[in-house]
Motif scaffolding. Structure first.
Motif, short mmCIF file in Angstrom:
data_model
loop_
_atom_site.label_atom_id
_atom_site.label_comp_id
_atom_site.label_asym_id
_atom_site.label_seq_id
_atom_site.Cartn_x
_atom_site.Cartn_y
_atom_site.Cartn_z
N VAL A 1 12.41 -10.60 3.20
CA VAL A 1 11.00 -10.55 2.80
C VAL A 1 10.82 -9.34 1.87
CG1 VAL A 1 10.11 -11.59 4.94
CG2 VAL A 1 10.40 -9.10 4.81
N ILE A 2 9.76 -9.37 1.08
CA ILE A 2 9.38 -8.19 0.32
C ILE A 2 8.54 -7.30 1.23
CG2 ILE A 2 7.92 -7.35 -1.58
CD1 ILE A 2 8.82 -9.75 -3.21
N VAL A 3 8.85 -6.01 1.27
CA VAL A 3 8.07 -5.05 2.05
C VAL A 3 7.34 -4.12 1.08
CG1 VAL A 3 8.15 -3.14 3.72
CG2 VAL A 3 9.60 -5.14 4.06
N VAL A 4 6.04 -3.94 1.32
CA VAL A 4 5.22 -3.03 0.51
C VAL A 4 4.59 -2.02 1.46
CG1 VAL A 4 3.24 -2.84 -1.05
CG2 VAL A 4 4.68 -4.89 -1.12
N THR A 5 4.61 -0.73 1.12
CA THR A 5 3.88 0.28 1.89
C THR A 5 2.89 0.95 0.93
OG1 THR A 5 5.44 2.12 1.49
CG2 THR A 5 5.90 0.68 3.36
N LEU A 6 1.70 1.28 1.43
CA LEU A 6 0.64 1.76 0.55
C LEU A 6 0.08 3.08 1.04
CD1 LEU A 6 -2.37 1.18 2.08
CD2 LEU A 6 -1.62 -1.16 1.66
N GLY A 7 -0.52 3.84 0.12
CA GLY A 7 -1.23 5.07 0.47
C GLY A 7 -2.73 4.83 0.49
N TYR A 8 -3.43 5.54 1.38
CA TYR A 8 -4.90 5.44 1.39
C TYR A 8 -5.48 6.78 1.86
CZ TYR A 8 -4.56 4.63 6.51
OH TYR A 8 -4.29 4.74 7.86
N ASN B 1 1.31 -15.89 0.26
CA ASN B 1 1.86 -15.64 1.60
C ASN B 1 2.01 -14.14 1.85
OD1 ASN B 1 2.88 -15.94 4.11
ND2 ASN B 1 4.81 -16.88 3.52
N ILE B 2 0.85 -13.47 2.03
CA ILE B 2 0.83 -12.03 2.28
C ILE B 2 0.49 -11.79 3.75
CG2 ILE B 2 -0.42 -9.88 1.80
CD1 ILE B 2 -0.75 -10.87 -1.09
N THR B 3 1.33 -11.00 4.42
CA THR B 3 1.09 -10.55 5.79
C THR B 3 0.79 -9.07 5.76
OG1 THR B 3 2.62 -12.18 6.72
CG2 THR B 3 2.10 -10.28 8.09
N VAL B 4 -0.35 -8.63 6.30
CA VAL B 4 -0.60 -7.20 6.45
C VAL B 4 -0.22 -6.82 7.87
CG1 VAL B 4 -2.32 -6.87 4.63
CG2 VAL B 4 -3.06 -7.66 6.88
N PHE B 5 0.45 -5.67 8.02
CA PHE B 5 0.82 -5.22 9.36
C PHE B 5 0.69 -3.71 9.42
CE2 PHE B 5 4.62 -4.72 6.98
CZ PHE B 5 5.69 -4.22 7.71
N GLY B 6 0.40 -3.19 10.61
CA GLY B 6 0.21 -1.76 10.73
C GLY B 6 0.15 -1.36 12.19
N GLU B 7 0.15 -0.03 12.44
CA GLU B 7 0.23 0.48 13.81
C GLU B 7 -0.83 1.56 14.01
OE1 GLU B 7 1.60 3.57 16.72
OE2 GLU B 7 1.46 3.75 14.54
N SER B 8 -1.42 1.60 15.21
CA SER B 8 -2.43 2.59 15.58
C SER B 8 -3.64 2.45 14.65
CB SER B 8 -1.82 3.99 15.56
OG SER B 8 -2.66 4.90 16.23
N ALA B 9 -4.05 3.54 13.95
CA ALA B 9 -5.16 3.40 13.00
C ALA B 9 -4.81 2.37 11.93
CB ALA B 9 -5.49 4.74 12.37
N VAL C 1 2.86 -6.27 3.89
CA VAL C 1 2.21 -5.05 3.41
C VAL C 1 1.89 -4.15 4.60
CG1 VAL C 1 0.22 -4.12 2.17
CG2 VAL C 1 1.22 -6.32 1.45
N TRP C 2 2.49 -2.96 4.61
CA TRP C 2 2.38 -2.04 5.76
C TRP C 2 1.25 -1.03 5.55
CZ3 TRP C 2 3.63 -1.41 10.62
CH2 TRP C 2 3.59 -0.14 11.21
#
Length: 552
Positions: free
Chosen positions: A153-160, A204-212, A119-120
């Motif tokens: 893998v399944i890739v998910v991107t989300l809005g916030y 088996n969920i991995t959260v990943f992200g960059e900067s903020a 989850v990005w």
């Protein structure tokens, strides 16, 4: 004729087996149908764009469950980004109706089941950004196709929510803040509840992200609200301990915003802000992006998370016990600070002018001002210790970049790794430094010939751009991308970046508080890329020496 018949039968067979697709998927809100794309023989991918994970958010309120829909929702187009300032900081784009996510599901000869889920969370200083990322000719930065396909893998991107609508806070229960973090949490929880229907493994969920987004990932594993939802996490160039990641005096900026939109700053402020037009509110949340050595831009990034007693019940450094069972990778780029330094001390990017030593001192003075003259003297002696009596122009410029890289990204990341390793029970800890030189180095301003990896340079490799747009890259860039995809997706599968379906160039050892091992990632990554005690002298200064100096 017999041969023709056999060929026709084979063609029909291949057509059948290579068209694996989920078709219509039943989620808690209703049925959704994405788009199936063919990736080659016996390989397809289902792509769902614009799946709602929450209702249209109320102003300055936590996200609420989506009311659901009838029939089949066509999930084939990205939804609007959350309302935010545009690049000029004078206008806006996006919408308040923005709590959607996108899902990429790879299939082989049959429909996938039980795949790891990544989850990005995008970056953008808590001010900007979108689930699909920047777009050039329909080539979206955060398109999950290459990562999902190559890593299986399944890739998910989300809005916030970002900017005023995501992070404005009065520092009390009137406007508690952290709405953007609650949005991320709602999306993670939605994935946990619904991803099995898409072929994913909710355990088996991995959260990943960059900067903020990297700092957000850290916040999501530190909050008590995600217990049991997140198995692993990757923070790229951002952790909760970064100096820009928490605003300890949010009311000051809330009052500035209130005055800009003609609201009172007394007990009526929150009610007035809630009734203010959202575009006006967003514009009022602008910050100053012009820096100087005396006023570095990092000090202006004040629309950020707050310690609200709920999502963040305490200082982030006191919450690492909540991540004790989470596997964690964190790292920085070797010149992460360059993007800021170029605005604060513009001479660093000009090879025909000298960067005055006085500018180095002024910058260090601004970053150490809480400790006064003693802070400046200690910092300056630390950073000039390898200069000799007559440092070259280039050496001075690189030092200025190193100062901001250390202060804004690298030292807080090392501290977060140390705290994670210290509090971990079953959670494993891994540290990296990304150092593939910027592709524009020496070719175009503002990238000097000596450039390393600037802030956000890692994104293109994680998302496989050297494969999806091969004409823009050299073979070595495809090497970097294949290494990062292998390490990241192996880690998502097993909690160990070396162990999974993809081969890696060298074994990446765990970070432990006895040796602080890290992996340097670039096109030449090999057995010599494993080192320990990253930037030890500077980590020691900022983490041990500086805090003990008397405050002014």
């Amino acid at each position: 004729m017999a041969m023709l018949g056999i060929l026709a039968a084979v063609a029909v067979f291949l057509q059948t087996v290579s068209a694996a697709s989920l078709g219509v998927v039943n989620t808690e809100g209703g049925m959704v149908e994405g788009k199936t794309i063919r990736l080659g023989l016996l390989r397809t991918m289902d792509v769902f764009r614009g799946v709602p994970f929450a209702a249209v958010p109320g102003r300055f309120e936590k996200p609420k469950p989506h009311p659901g829909w009838d029939g089949v929702m066509k999930a084939t187009a990205f939804k609007s980004r959350c309302l935010q300032l545009d690049i000029t900081l004078t206008n806006t784009l996006g919408s308040e109706d923005c709590l959607y996510l996108n899902i990429w599901v790879p299939h082989g000869s049959s429909v996938s089941t039980n795949l790891p889920v990544m989850v990005w969370i995008y970056g953008g200083g808590f001010l900007a950004g979108a689930s699909m990322g920047a777009n050039f000719l329909d080539n979206y930065l955060y398109d999950g196709q290459e990562l999902a396909d190559r890593g299986n893998v399944i890739v998910v991107t989300l809005g916030y929510r970002v900017g005023s609508l995501g992070f404005l806070s009065t520092g009390d229960s009137e406007l508690p803040g952290n709405y953007g973090l609650w949005d991320q949490q709602a999306a993670i929880a939605w994935v946990h509840r619904n991803i099995r229907a898409f072929g994913g493994d909710p355990s088996n969920i991995t959260v990943f992200g960059e900067s903020a987004g990297g700092a957000s990932v850290n916040f999501q594993i530190l909050t008590p609200h995600n217990k049991g939802l997140i198995r692993r996490a990757i923070s790229q160039s951002g952790v909760a301990l970064c100096p820009w990641a928490v605003n300890h005096n949010p009311r000051k900026f809330a009052e500035e915003v209130a005055l800009r939109v003609n609201c009172p700053t007394d007990s009526r402020m929150a009610a007035c802000l809630k009734m203010t037009d959202p575009i006006t509110l967003t514009k009022a949340g602008t910050i100053h992006l012009s820096g100087s050595p005396d006023q570095p831009i990092v000090n202006n990034l004040i629309l950020s998370p707050v310690i609200d007693g709920d999502f963040l019940p305490d200082e982030p450094s006191n919450l690492f016990h909540n991540a004790a069972e989470v596997d964690y990778i964190a790292g920085a780029n070797d010149m992460d600070g360059h993007i800021f330094t170029g605005l604060d001390v513009p001479s660093v990017n000009n090879d025909i002018v000298e960067t005055p030593i006085e500018d180095v001192k002024r910058l260090l003075g601004a970053l150490t001002k809480e400790k006064g003259q003693l802070g400046l003297e200690n910092a300056y002696s630390t950073y000039s210790s390898d200069w000799g009596s007559n440092p070259s122009w280039q050496k001075v410029k690189q030092t200025v970049v190193a100062i901001e890289t250390d202060y804004i990204f690298l030292i807080p990341t090392q501290t977060a790794l140390y705290l994670h390793a210290e509090k971990a029970t079953t959670g494993r800890t891994y540290s990296y430094l990304f150092s593939e030189p910027n592709r524009m180095g020496g070719l175009i301003a503002p990238f000097p010939i000596w450039m390393g990896a600037d802030h956000a340079d890692d994104l293109q490799y994680v998302f496989g751009k050297p494969f999806s747009t091969p004409l823009g890259y050299w073979p070595r860039h495809r090497d970097v991308s294949s290494y990062m995809i292998a390490y990241w997706t192996n880690f998502a599968k097993t909690g160990d970046p070396n162990s999974g379906d993809l081969k890696v160039p060298v074994a990446w050892p765990k970070f432990q508080n006895t040796d602080h091992k890290f992996l340097e990632i670039n096109a030449k990554t090999n057995s010599e890329s494993v080192n320990e005690m990253l930037r030890l002298r500077y980590v020691h200064f900022w983490a041990s020496v500086f805090p003990k100096l008397p405050s002014q």
